[in-house]
Write a protein that holds these residues in place. Structure first.
Motif, PDB file in Angstrom:
ATOM      1  N   GLU A 135      37.508  39.026  48.207  1.00 21.02           N
ATOM      2  CA  GLU A 135      37.238  39.541  46.862  1.00 21.02           C
ATOM      3  C   GLU A 135      38.012  40.826  46.598  1.00 21.02           C
ATOM      4  O   GLU A 135      38.547  41.040  45.511  1.00 21.02           O
ATOM      5  CB  GLU A 135      35.731  39.769  46.681  1.00 21.02           C
ATOM      6  N   LYS A 136      38.080  41.660  47.613  1.00 24.24           N
ATOM      7  CA  LYS A 136      38.842  42.904  47.453  1.00 24.24           C
ATOM      8  C   LYS A 136      40.300  42.600  47.133  1.00 24.24           C
ATOM      9  O   LYS A 136      40.912  43.247  46.280  1.00 24.24           O
ATOM     10  CB  LYS A 136      38.772  43.742  48.738  1.00 24.24           C
ATOM     11  N   LYS A 137      40.863  41.626  47.816  1.00 15.77           N
ATOM     12  CA  LYS A 137      42.267  41.283  47.585  1.00 15.77           C
ATOM     13  C   LYS A 137      42.473  40.764  46.169  1.00 15.77           C
ATOM     14  O   LYS A 137      43.445  41.082  45.497  1.00 15.77           O
ATOM     15  CB  LYS A 137      42.742  40.240  48.602  1.00 15.77           C
ATOM     16  N   ARG A 138      41.538  39.953  45.710  1.00 13.51           N
ATOM     17  CA  ARG A 138      41.647  39.433  44.344  1.00 13.51           C
ATOM     18  C   ARG A 138      41.580  40.561  43.322  1.00 13.51           C
ATOM     19  O   ARG A 138      42.275  40.535  42.313  1.00 13.51           O
ATOM     20  CB  ARG A 138      40.524  38.432  44.081  1.00 13.51           C
ATOM     21  N   VAL A 139      40.732  41.532  43.625  1.00  8.21           N
ATOM     22  CA  VAL A 139      40.587  42.654  42.700  1.00  8.21           C
ATOM     23  C   VAL A 139      41.860  43.515  42.696  1.00  8.21           C
ATOM     24  O   VAL A 139      42.228  44.087  41.666  1.00  8.21           O
ATOM     25  CB  VAL A 139      39.322  43.465  43.048  1.00  8.21           C
ATOM     26  N   GLU A 140      42.566  43.577  43.812  1.00  7.85           N
ATOM     27  CA  GLU A 140      43.847  44.278  43.827  1.00  7.85           C
ATOM     28  C   GLU A 140      44.834  43.588  42.883  1.00  7.85           C
ATOM     29  O   GLU A 140      45.561  44.238  42.137  1.00  7.85           O
ATOM     30  CB  GLU A 140      44.436  44.326  45.247  1.00  7.85           C
ATOM     31  N   ILE A 141      44.843  42.266  42.941  1.00 10.05           N
ATOM     32  CA  ILE A 141      45.778  41.518  42.090  1.00 10.05           C
ATOM     33  C   ILE A 141      45.352  41.577  40.623  1.00 10.05           C
ATOM     34  O   ILE A 141      46.184  41.608  39.718  1.00 10.05           O
ATOM     35  CB  ILE A 141      45.940  40.057  42.579  1.00 10.05           C
ATOM     36  N   LEU A 142      44.037  41.640  40.406  1.00 10.09           N
ATOM     37  CA  LEU A 142      43.538  41.859  39.042  1.00 10.09           C
ATOM     38  C   LEU A 142      44.172  43.128  38.470  1.00 10.09           C
ATOM     39  O   LEU A 142      44.644  43.162  37.333  1.00 10.09           O
ATOM     40  CB  LEU A 142      42.014  41.984  39.067  1.00 10.09           C
ATOM     41  N   GLN A 143      44.176  44.174  39.278  1.00  7.83           N
ATOM     42  CA  GLN A 143      44.760  45.440  38.826  1.00  7.83           C
ATOM     43  C   GLN A 143      46.250  45.282  38.576  1.00  7.83           C
ATOM     44  O   GLN A 143      46.794  45.804  37.608  1.00  7.83           O
ATOM     45  CB  GLN A 143      44.508  46.535  39.863  1.00  7.83           C
ATOM     46  N   ASP A 182      50.503  44.649  50.362  1.00 11.13           N
ATOM     47  CA  ASP A 182      50.379  44.769  51.811  1.00 11.13           C
ATOM     48  C   ASP A 182      49.356  43.769  52.340  1.00 11.13           C
ATOM     49  O   ASP A 182      48.157  43.970  52.232  1.00 11.13           O
ATOM     50  CB  ASP A 182      49.969  46.207  52.173  1.00 11.13           C
ATOM     51  N   GLU A 183      49.859  42.700  52.888  1.00 15.86           N
ATOM     52  CA  GLU A 183      49.019  41.635  53.456  1.00 15.86           C
ATOM     53  C   GLU A 183      47.926  41.190  52.501  1.00 15.86           C
ATOM     54  O   GLU A 183      46.773  40.991  52.891  1.00 15.86           O
ATOM     55  CB  GLU A 183      48.415  42.075  54.798  1.00 15.86           C
ATOM     56  N   THR A 184      48.310  41.026  51.258  1.00 15.36           N
ATOM     57  CA  THR A 184      47.341  40.546  50.275  1.00 15.36           C
ATOM     58  C   THR A 184      46.860  39.150  50.642  1.00 15.36           C
ATOM     59  O   THR A 184      45.767  38.732  50.278  1.00 15.36           O
ATOM     60  CB  THR A 184      47.995  40.561  48.881  1.00 15.36           C
ATOM     61  N   ASP A 185      47.664  38.421  51.410  1.00 15.35           N
ATOM     62  CA  ASP A 185      47.301  37.049  51.767  1.00 15.35           C
ATOM     63  C   ASP A 185      46.282  36.957  52.901  1.00 15.35           C
ATOM     64  O   ASP A 185      45.607  35.952  53.044  1.00 15.35           O
ATOM     65  CB  ASP A 185      48.551  36.245  52.138  1.00 15.35           C
ATOM     66  N   SER A 186      46.161  38.013  53.690  1.00 15.03           N
ATOM     67  CA  SER A 186      45.257  37.855  54.835  1.00 15.03           C
ATOM     68  C   SER A 186      43.813  37.918  54.367  1.00 15.03           C
ATOM     69  O   SER A 186      43.466  38.651  53.449  1.00 15.03           O
ATOM     70  CB  SER A 186      45.541  38.894  55.915  1.00 15.03           C
ATOM     71  N   GLY A 187      43.001  37.113  54.971  1.00 18.37           N
ATOM     72  CA  GLY A 187      41.593  37.040  54.589  1.00 18.37           C
ATOM     73  C   GLY A 187      41.342  36.122  53.402  1.00 18.37           C
ATOM     74  O   GLY A 187      40.225  36.054  52.905  1.00 18.37           O
ATOM     75  N   LEU A 188      42.373  35.431  52.935  1.00 16.78           N
ATOM     76  CA  LEU A 188      42.168  34.515  51.814  1.00 16.78           C
ATOM     77  C   LEU A 188      42.147  33.075  52.322  1.00 16.78           C
ATOM     78  O   LEU A 188      42.973  32.690  53.143  1.00 16.78           O
ATOM     79  CB  LEU A 188      43.311  34.650  50.795  1.00 16.78           C
ATOM     80  N   ASP A 189      41.208  32.296  51.801  1.00 19.96           N
ATOM     81  CA  ASP A 189      41.243  30.877  52.132  1.00 19.96           C
ATOM     82  C   ASP A 189      42.295  30.198  51.249  1.00 19.96           C
ATOM     83  O   ASP A 189      42.888  30.831  50.375  1.00 19.96           O
ATOM     84  CB  ASP A 189      39.858  30.243  51.987  1.00 19.96           C
ATOM     85  N   VAL A 190      42.514  28.912  51.493  1.00 16.09           N
ATOM     86  CA  VAL A 190      43.615  28.215  50.821  1.00 16.09           C
ATOM     87  C   VAL A 190      43.517  28.314  49.298  1.00 16.09           C
ATOM     88  O   VAL A 190      44.494  28.612  48.614  1.00 16.09           O
ATOM     89  CB  VAL A 190      43.644  26.731  51.245  1.00 16.09           C
ATOM     90  N   ASP A 191      42.304  28.104  48.781  1.00 18.53           N
ATOM     91  CA  ASP A 191      42.143  28.140  47.327  1.00 18.53           C
ATOM     92  C   ASP A 191      42.418  29.534  46.771  1.00 18.53           C
ATOM     93  O   ASP A 191      43.114  29.692  45.772  1.00 18.53           O
ATOM     94  CB  ASP A 191      40.718  27.728  46.937  1.00 18.53           C
ATOM     95  N   ALA A 192      41.857  30.523  47.450  1.00 16.82           N
ATOM     96  CA  ALA A 192      42.023  31.901  46.987  1.00 16.82           C
ATOM     97  C   ALA A 192      43.491  32.295  47.062  1.00 16.82           C
ATOM     98  O   ALA A 192      44.014  32.978  46.177  1.00 16.82           O
ATOM     99  CB  ALA A 192      41.173  32.842  47.824  1.00 16.82           C
ATOM    100  N   LEU A 193      44.159  31.865  48.112  1.00 20.34           N
ATOM    101  CA  LEU A 193      45.573  32.186  48.272  1.00 20.34           C
ATOM    102  C   LEU A 193      46.368  31.670  47.077  1.00 20.34           C
ATOM    103  O   LEU A 193      47.239  32.363  46.536  1.00 20.34           O
ATOM    104  CB  LEU A 193      46.100  31.553  49.570  1.00 20.34           C
ATOM    105  N   LYS A 194      46.018  30.483  46.655  1.00 22.01           N
ATOM    106  CA  LYS A 194      46.712  29.868  45.533  1.00 22.01           C
ATOM    107  C   LYS A 194      46.441  30.656  44.246  1.00 22.01           C
ATOM    108  O   LYS A 194      47.368  30.991  43.503  1.00 22.01           O
ATOM    109  CB  LYS A 194      46.212  28.423  45.400  1.00 22.01           C
ATOM    110  N   VAL A 195      45.180  30.971  44.045  1.00 25.15           N
ATOM    111  CA  VAL A 195      44.789  31.713  42.848  1.00 25.15           C
ATOM    112  C   VAL A 195      45.490  33.073  42.785  1.00 25.15           C
ATOM    113  O   VAL A 195      46.023  33.478  41.750  1.00 25.15           O
ATOM    114  CB  VAL A 195      43.246  31.890  42.842  1.00 25.15           C
ATOM    115  N   VAL A 196      45.510  33.744  43.919  1.00 26.69           N
ATOM    116  CA  VAL A 196      46.113  35.074  43.993  1.00 26.69           C
ATOM    117  C   VAL A 196      47.632  34.981  43.793  1.00 26.69           C
ATOM    118  O   VAL A 196      48.227  35.757  43.051  1.00 26.69           O
ATOM    119  CB  VAL A 196      45.754  35.744  45.338  1.00 26.69           C
TER     120      VAL A 196
END
Ligand SMILES: Nc1ncnc2c1ncn2[C@@H]1O[C@H](COP(=O)(O)OP(=O)(O)OP(=O)(O)O)[C@@H](O)[C@H]1O
Ligand SMILES: [Mg+2]
Lengths: 262, 421
Positions: A153-161, A173-187
C-alpha cells in the motif's frame, strides 16, 4: 526537454561510530525527460544512496562531483527546493507521518509544488480518480500518511503522489518490491501513464526484471560497489537476471575510472 | 477487599501504534532518563515500579491539611512535580487575594459568591492531596455557578479567572448542573498567579455538562487545580483540560460515578515550551455499574526542559459491572531536550466488564518525517506545523464547542510561532 546530469559523484556517510564511509565512488549518469533508465545491482551497492543524495537527504554527504538540472546546481538546493524543481523520489521505505491525513498532506504538497492551491473541485476529482486507478481504497484519504499501510500500500501511495505531483524526474527506489503480480501491474500502469505523457524522465531502481516487462527501460545501468560497472539496453537486464552479478563482483575491486566490460 | 489486577488493554479494537511512535509502558520514574526521551523502549507491565498505594481507591482523602504529611517530592503523586517551583503552595500560608473571578455568558443560570459555611461546599469534592487540602482550609469565599434543574443554558458560561499578583492564594469554585440541565462552562485562566484551586463539579441525574478549563497564564504563573466531578445517574459529563501557559501547571481532574448509565469523556491538550512543567493526573472512578468513560490526552513539547506529565488512573471497583472504559495519552516531542512522562494505570476489581483498555505513546517528530514531507516540496516550517496541527486537532475537534475550537486552533498556532517552528 530537461536534463538531470550527475557527474563523477562521490558520496559518503558518517557511521554511528563517527567514522566516514565512502559509498558512491564516482557515479556519472545523464537522464533526459522522456527517457527511462533502470538501475540494477547487488544489495548495498549504493543505489538508494544515489537516489537519496539526489533528493537531498541530509545523511548523505557529497564529497565531490555534481548534480545539475538543466545546468542548475541541485546540490545547492534544499530538499523542498529540489522537489519544487521537479525531482521526485518514490522511497524504498516510505515513512509513516503521525498526525497528518493523506488528504491534508497531498493538498499541502500540491500547493507547495505549484506555488498556489489547486482548484478544490478539480483536485478532489483528480485525487479520487488516481486513487481508484491505483486501487487504493477511498478511506485511505482520511488516514494518516502511510500509517499502518502495508508495504504494498505504501508503494501504491508513492505512485499516487507521482501521478498527482507530475515531476520532471522520478526516481523509483524498488517500488516493485513487496508488490504482488496484480499490484505490480497496477503500479506500472500508473508510472507508464505519467511517463508516456513525455514530460518525465524515469529512473527505476530494481533487483528484478519483472517490472521491466511493464516499464520498458531505454537504458540499463549496473551498479556495483558505488559505481556504474556496465551500461546497455534492455537486453542487459535479461542477461543480469540469468547470470547474476558474479562476473562484476569477481572483477572488483576495479580501479577507479575503469568500468568493467561495456 | 478484592485484589486489584493491573490489566493491559485486553483487545486492540483501537490501534495504538503511531508509526515513529512507540508504546510506552509504565517504567517511567523521573530517574529513568532516556526511556521517554526516545520513546524507543518497550516495557511490559511487569516492569512497572512498585506503586506504594495498594489501590488508587485507597488514597487518603481529607478536608484537613494536617492529615497530610508535608511533601518531600518522593510521594507517588508528587514524584514528577518540581516542588521548588510551586512557589510555596505546598508549604506557605495561602493568604493572597487570588485571581478575580467573573462570570458572564448565559443569563438563565445562577451565579453566587458564598462563604465557607454555605451548604454546597463539599458537595462534590474532598481533597486527596496536601495542596488541595491547604486550599480547602484557606479559601475565604467561593463562587457557585448553578444551572437550575431542567434548564438549558442560553449560552456558554464563561468564567474568567484573571490573576494580577504572585502571592500564594487559594480559590474555590462550585459548578452544579442540576438534574436534566444542560450547559457548557469554560474556566478561562490568565494573568499572573500562584494559585491552589479546588473546583467542585456536580452533574445531576440526566444532566449534560461540559467543563473546559483553559490555562493560558503568563509565563511565570504557578497553578494547581483539583477538579472533582460527582456524576449522577444517566448523566453526561465532558471535561476538557487545555494547558498552554504558565511555568508550572498541575491539573488533577477526577470523575466519580455515583449512579448507573452515565458517560464521561475527558480530553486534554497541552503544549509545553522550554522550561515549562505541565502535569495532569486523572482519576476515573467507576464505583457503580454500567458507566462508560473515554479519556484522550495529547501533548506537544518543544524547547529545552519542556516537561509534561500524564498519569491516568482508572479504577473499576467491584460493584462496577458492565463498565466500559478506554484511555489514551499521546505525546509528540518536537525538539531535543524535552521530556514527557506518561503513565496509564488501570485497576480492575471485577471481571464482569464490557471493556477496559489503555494506550500511551510518546514519539518524536524526527528528521525522517521532515525529509519525507520536504521531499514533496513542503518547506520545513510548514512541515512541522502540519504535523503538530494534525496531531492536536484530533483533540480540538472533539471538544465540540465551536467558539473554543477556533480560539484553541489560534492558540496552537501562537505556540508554534513562539517556538519558532
Ligand atoms: N546509515 C547508514 N549507516 C551505515 N551504513 C550505511 C547507512 N546507510 C547506508 N549504508 C551503507 O551504504 C551502503 C550502500 O547502501 P544503499 O542503501 O545505498 O544500497 P542499495 O544498493 O540501495 O542496497 P539494497 O539493494 O539493499 O537496497 C551499504 O553498505 C549500507 O550498509
Ligand atoms: Mg536500496
Amino acid at each position: 526537454m530537461s536534463t538531470l546530469e550527475i557527474t563523477d559523484l562521490h558520496v559518503s556517510i558518517e557511521t554511528e561510530q563517527g567514522a566516514r564511509k565512502q559509498i558512491l565512488k564516482g557515479v556519472s549518469l545523464t537522464i533526459n525527460t522522456g527517457e527511462s533508465h533502470a538501475i540494477m545491482g547487488p544489495n548495498g551497492s549504493g543505489k538508494s544512496t544515489l537516489a537519496s543524495t539526489i533528493a537531498g537527504h541530509p545523511r548523505y554527504l557529497v564529497d565531490s562531483g555534481s548534480i545539475t538540472l538543466d545546468g542548475e546546481d541541485v546540490l545547492d538546493m534544499s530538499v523542498d527546493e529540489r522537489a519544487r524543481a521537479g525531482l521526485f523520489l518514490a522511497m524504498q521505505y516510505p515513512v509513516e507521518v503521525p498526525g497528518v491525513t493523506m488528504t491534508n498532506f497531498l493538498r499541502t504538497a500540491k500547493t507547495a509544488l505549484d506555488g498556489k492551491a489547486p482548484s478544490l473541485r478539480h483536485w478532489t476529482k483528480d485525487v479520487k480518480e488516481a486513487m481508484s486507478q491505483l486501487r487504493i481504497d477511498a478511506d485511505f484519504a482520511q488516514r494518516n500518511v502511510n500509517e499502518g499501510f502495508s508495504g504494498g500500500e505504501k508503494k501504491r501511495v508513492e505512485i499516487l503522489q507521482l501521478e498527482l505531483f507530475k515531476p520532471r524526474f522520478a526516481i523509483l527506489d524498488e517500488t516493485d518490491s513487496g508488490l504482488d503480480v496484480d499490484a505490480l501491474k497496477v503500479v506500472s500502469e500508473g508510472v507508464n501513464r505519467e511517463h508516456n505523457k513525455g514530460g518525465m524522465g524515469t529512473v527505476l531502481i530494481t533487483h528484478y526484471t519483472r517490472i521491466l516487462r511493464y516499464i520498458k527501460p531505454d537504458f540499463v545501468h549496473v551498479f556495483v560497489d558505488g559505481r556504474i560497472a556496465e551500461q546497455g539496453g534492455p537486453e542487459l537486464a535479461d542477461r543480469l537476471e540469468a547470470e547474476g552479478y558474479d562476473r562484476f563482483l569477481t572483477n572488483s575491486p576495479a580501479p577507479a575510472g575503469s568500468p568493467a566490460g561495456a | 477487599m478484592a485484589e486489584a489486577t493491573q490489566l493491559d488493554s485486553p483487545a486492540s479494537e483501537e490501534k495504538i501504534a503511531i508509526d515513529g511512535f512507540t508504546e510506552e509502558g509504565e517504567n517511567l520514574s523521573p530517574f529513568n532518563e532516556g526511556t521517554v526521551q526516545h520513546g524507543a523502549k518497550k516495557h511490559s507491565h511487569g516492569d512497572a515500579p512498585v506503586i506504594p498505594e495498594a489501590s488508587r481507591g485507597e488514597r487518603l482523602k481529607s478536608y484537613k491539611l494536617d492529615d497530610f504529611a508535608p511533601l518531600n517530592g518522593r510521594e507517588e503523586d508528587w514524584r514528577f512535580t518540581p516542588l521548588k517551583r510551586l512557589r510555596g503552595l505546598h508549604n506557605q500560608p495561602l493568604t493572597g487575594a487570588g485571581p478575580a473571578v467573573e462570570v458572564t455568558g448565559a443569563a438563565n443560570i445562577q451565579v453566587e459568591t458564598v462563604g465557607r459555611d454555605d451548604w454546597r461546599i463539599g458537595s462534590a469534592a474532598i481533597p486527596d492531596d496536601r495542596v488541595s487540602a491547604a486550599a480547602w482550609e484557606a479559601f475565604a469565599e467561593a463562587t457557585v455557578v448553578t444551572i437550575p434543574a431542567e434548564t438549558i443554558a442560553d449560552g456558554d458560561v464563561h468564567i474568567s479567572i484573571n490573576g494580577v499578583d504572585e502571592a500564594p492564594a487559594a480559590q474555590h469554585l462550585i459548578i452544579t448542573a442540576e438534574r436534566f440541565s444542560k450547559a457548557v462552562v469554560v474556566l478561562d485562566h490568565h494573568g499572573k498567579t500562584t494559585l491552589a484551586q479546588n473546583v467542585e463539579i456536580v452533574v445531576g441525574d440526566g444532566a449534560e455538562l461540559t467543563v473546559v478549563s483553559v490555562q493560558e497564564w503568563d509565563d511565570d504563573a504557578v497553578h494547581t487545580s483539583t477538579q472533582q466531578a460527582r456524576i449522577g445517574r444517566n448523566a453526561k459529563f465532558k471535561h476538557v483540560v487545555v494547558s498552554l501557559g504558565g511555568d508550572l501547571v498541575r491539573m488533577t481532574p477526577s470523575s466519580l460515578f455515583t449512579g448507573p448509565g452515565s458517560e464521561v469523556e475527558m480530553y486534554g491538550l497541552y503544549f509545553a515550551d522550554a522550561g515549562q512543567h505541565l502535569e495532569q493526573r486523572l482519576l476515573v472512578d467507576h464505583a457503580v455499574p454500567n458507566c462508560k468513560s473515554r479519556v484522550t490526552y495529547k501533548g506537544a513539547l518543544q524547547g529545552q526542559d519542556a516537561h509534561t506529565v500524564w498519569v491516568g488512573d482508572v479504577l473499576i471497583r467491584k460493584e462496577a459491572e458492565g463498565t466500559d472504559t478506554y484511555e489514551t495519552n499521546r505525546n509528540l516531542l518536537l525538539t531535543d531536550g524535552t521530556r514527557s512522562d506518561s503513565v496509564p494505570n488501570l485497576e480492575i476489581e471485577t471481571g464482569l466488564i464490557a471493556g477496559a483498555g489503555h494506550a500511551s505513546a510518546t514519539g518524536r517528530f524526527d528528521d525522517e518525517h521532515l525529509f519525507y514531507l520536504m521531499a514533496r516540496g513542503i518547506d520545513e516550517k510548514t512541515a512541522r506545523r502540519l504535523v503538530v496541527r494534525g496531531f492536536l486537532n484530533e483533540v480540538i475537534q472533539q471538544i465540540k464547542v465551536p467558539a473554543l475550537e477556533e480560539r484553541l486552533t489560534d492558540a496552537v498556532e501562537r505556540e508554534l510561532a513562539a517556538g519558532n517552528i
